[in-house]
Design an enzyme around this catalytic site. Sequence first.
Site, PDB file in Angstrom:
ATOM      1  N   SER A 210     -28.051 -15.238   0.991  1.00  0.00           N
ATOM      2  CA  SER A 210     -27.162 -16.358   0.670  1.00  0.00           C
ATOM      3  C   SER A 210     -27.581 -17.677   1.319  1.00  0.00           C
ATOM      4  CB  SER A 210     -25.717 -16.004   1.041  1.00  0.00           C
ATOM      5  OG  SER A 210     -25.255 -14.975   0.202  1.00  0.00           O
TER       6      SER A 210
ATOM      7  N   THR B  73     -19.002 -10.902   3.062  1.00  0.00           N
ATOM      8  CA  THR B  73     -19.634  -9.732   2.470  1.00  0.00           C
ATOM      9  C   THR B  73     -19.217  -8.486   3.248  1.00  0.00           C
ATOM     10  OG1 THR B  73     -21.723  -8.872   1.616  1.00  0.00           O
ATOM     11  CG2 THR B  73     -21.839 -10.074   3.705  1.00  0.00           C
TER      12      THR B  73
ATOM     13  N   LYS C 202     -14.607  -7.789   2.878  1.00  0.00           N
ATOM     14  CA  LYS C 202     -13.992  -8.431   1.707  1.00  0.00           C
ATOM     15  C   LYS C 202     -12.505  -8.099   1.543  1.00  0.00           C
ATOM     16  CE  LYS C 202     -18.249  -8.753  -0.950  1.00  0.00           C
ATOM     17  NZ  LYS C 202     -18.908  -8.536  -2.238  1.00  0.00           N
TER      18      LYS C 202
ATOM     19  N   ASP D 141     -17.443 -12.509  -7.414  1.00  0.00           N
ATOM     20  CA  ASP D 141     -18.352 -11.399  -7.753  1.00  0.00           C
ATOM     21  C   ASP D 141     -18.270 -11.030  -9.236  1.00  0.00           C
ATOM     22  OD1 ASP D 141     -19.473 -10.990  -5.224  1.00  0.00           O
ATOM     23  OD2 ASP D 141     -17.814  -9.701  -4.587  1.00  0.00           O
TER      24      ASP D 141
ATOM     25  N   GLY E 247     -18.147   4.183 -10.145  1.00  0.00           N
ATOM     26  CA  GLY E 247     -17.679   3.817  -8.809  1.00  0.00           C
ATOM     27  C   GLY E 247     -16.285   3.239  -8.882  1.00  0.00           C
ATOM     28  N   ALA E 248     -15.523   3.415  -7.795  1.00  0.00           N
ATOM     29  CA  ALA E 248     -14.159   2.882  -7.758  1.00  0.00           C
ATOM     30  C   ALA E 248     -13.845   2.314  -6.380  1.00  0.00           C
ATOM     31  CB  ALA E 248     -13.168   3.982  -8.130  1.00  0.00           C
TER      32      ALA E 248
ATOM     33  N   GLY F 132     -14.856  -0.769  -3.279  1.00  0.00           N
ATOM     34  CA  GLY F 132     -14.707  -2.219  -3.221  1.00  0.00           C
ATOM     35  C   GLY F 132     -15.582  -2.941  -4.231  1.00  0.00           C
ATOM     36  N   ALA F 133     -16.809  -2.477  -4.413  1.00  0.00           N
ATOM     37  CA  ALA F 133     -17.726  -3.165  -5.324  1.00  0.00           C
ATOM     38  C   ALA F 133     -17.213  -3.074  -6.764  1.00  0.00           C
ATOM     39  CB  ALA F 133     -19.120  -2.554  -5.205  1.00  0.00           C
TER      40      ALA F 133
ATOM     41  N   TYR G 281     -29.134  -5.015  -5.086  1.00  0.00           N
ATOM     42  CA  TYR G 281     -30.259  -5.925  -5.249  1.00  0.00           C
ATOM     43  C   TYR G 281     -31.315  -5.622  -4.186  1.00  0.00           C
ATOM     44  CZ  TYR G 281     -33.038  -9.833  -3.884  1.00  0.00           C
ATOM     45  OH  TYR G 281     -34.101 -10.580  -3.480  1.00  0.00           O
TER      46      TYR G 281
HETATM   47  P1  ATR Z   1     -18.132  -0.284  -1.742  1.00  0.00           P
HETATM   48  O1  ATR Z   1     -17.230  -1.281  -1.127  1.00  0.00           O
HETATM   49  O2  ATR Z   1     -19.604  -0.538  -1.551  1.00  0.00           O
HETATM   50  O3  ATR Z   1     -17.810  -0.005  -3.173  1.00  0.00           O
HETATM   51  P2  ATR Z   1     -16.743   2.090  -0.910  1.00  0.00           P
HETATM   52  O4  ATR Z   1     -15.423   1.444  -1.075  1.00  0.00           O
HETATM   53  O5  ATR Z   1     -17.032   2.970   0.246  1.00  0.00           O
HETATM   54  O6  ATR Z   1     -17.914   1.039  -0.858  1.00  0.00           O
HETATM   55  O7  ATR Z   1     -17.067   2.881  -2.258  1.00  0.00           O
HETATM   56  C1  ATR Z   1     -18.265   3.536  -2.462  1.00  0.00           C
HETATM   57  C2  ATR Z   1     -18.317   3.997  -3.909  1.00  0.00           C
HETATM   58  O8  ATR Z   1     -19.559   4.660  -4.155  1.00  0.00           O
HETATM   59  C3  ATR Z   1     -17.225   4.997  -4.249  1.00  0.00           C
HETATM   60  O9  ATR Z   1     -16.907   4.856  -5.622  1.00  0.00           O
HETATM   61  C4  ATR Z   1     -17.941   6.330  -3.977  1.00  0.00           C
HETATM   62  O10 ATR Z   1     -17.376   7.419  -4.667  1.00  0.00           O
HETATM   63  P3  ATR Z   1     -16.111   8.206  -4.032  1.00  0.00           P
HETATM   64  O11 ATR Z   1     -14.926   7.269  -4.139  1.00  0.00           O
HETATM   65  O12 ATR Z   1     -15.941   9.408  -4.868  1.00  0.00           O
HETATM   66  O13 ATR Z   1     -16.481   8.500  -2.596  1.00  0.00           O
HETATM   67  C5  ATR Z   1     -19.292   5.999  -4.531  1.00  0.00           C
HETATM   68  N1  ATR Z   1     -20.373   6.854  -4.007  1.00  0.00           N
HETATM   69  C6  ATR Z   1     -20.965   6.806  -2.793  1.00  0.00           C
HETATM   70  N2  ATR Z   1     -21.957   7.723  -2.708  1.00  0.00           N
HETATM   71  C7  ATR Z   1     -21.987   8.364  -3.899  1.00  0.00           C
HETATM   72  C8  ATR Z   1     -22.785   9.409  -4.454  1.00  0.00           C
HETATM   73  N3  ATR Z   1     -23.771   9.982  -3.754  1.00  0.00           N
HETATM   74  N4  ATR Z   1     -22.520   9.812  -5.713  1.00  0.00           N
HETATM   75  C9  ATR Z   1     -21.532   9.220  -6.431  1.00  0.00           C
HETATM   76  N5  ATR Z   1     -20.760   8.245  -5.976  1.00  0.00           N
HETATM   77  C10 ATR Z   1     -20.969   7.803  -4.734  1.00  0.00           C
END
Ligand code: ATR
Length: 268
Positions: free
Chosen positions: A17, A62, A66, A102, A127-128, A130-131, A216
């Site tokens: 950044s 970041t 967040k 974002d 994924g569910a 923060g991102a 990235y």
């Molecule tokens: P971030 O803020 O980077 O999204 P987070 O809130 O810890 O970090 O969320 C990580 C995400 O990556 C979640 O969706 C997690 O899935 P779970 O909610 O089931 O834990 C997902 N994730 C991390 N490692 C993974 C893996 N090896 N396979 C699939 N999903 C993964």
Amino acid sequence: MSDRYAVIGNPVAHSKSPWIHAQFARACGHDLEYVRIEPPRDAFGATVEAFCAAGGRGANVTLPFKQEAFRYCASVSARAREAQAVNTLVLDRGPVWGDNTDGVGLVRDLEINLGFAPRGRRVLVMGAGGAAQGVVPSLHAAGPERLVVANRSADRARALAARFEGATGCGYAELADVKFDLVVNATSAGLAGELPPLPPLETLVAPDALVYDMVYGRDTPFLALAREAGLRTSDGAGMLVEQAAESFLVWRGVRPDTQAVLASLRRG
Ligand code: ATR
């Protein structure tokens, strides 16, 4: 004295950044300095206050701050409230105001840099956490025909999708034979060199699908798999530059051109 901005994260040493905002400032003829700040994990609020007291006008936030930034702000934008996360603080207009750039950064990268409009298309977000929370609101607002959130913990996916009309959430094993046009990897799996437990890509995506990883600066197993399957892929470099441009617009009132900065970032 130059106007002061910062990116606040832990770790933050790798952040591009400062470089991106320096390019924007030069191109726009603005006099600003933009530094990295790495507070201890329990000192986000104190760090913002100290930066404010030292004349800081705005900051990017970041990982891992967040969500804490969202709670910290006196008020936030509608898009930050939808994401329940803040990546942009405005410090020079009264009580701290938070925004989230974002999601719009991702959608602008898709639409402008990659020529892919989500409107009317079938979109899968993996994924569910923060991102994912940061980008699902903007993807939903972009008007896809279908929006599915898949996650290892299916309950998290269902809870996130339930906030957006028409969106559905599920586990990976429940992904029906939809043939998505866009798959966005918003998991942190790639950071650990892991691959989400997806069904075979050929059952999951249309042949002309775009496969996007928000990470990235490194090749993830997910992108490698998609490339091997002959699919079109993109990492999150464009999203990084576009979210920065949107933050610059919020702070400075002008949207910098992103093309030269993105090309230079890609050249490394
Ligand atoms: P971030 O803020 O980077 O999204 P987070 O809130 O810890 O970090 O969320 C990580 C995400 O990556 C979640 O969706 C997690 O899935 P779970 O909610 O089931 O834990 C997902 N994730 C991390 N490692 C993974 C893996 N090896 N396979 C699939 N999903 C993964």
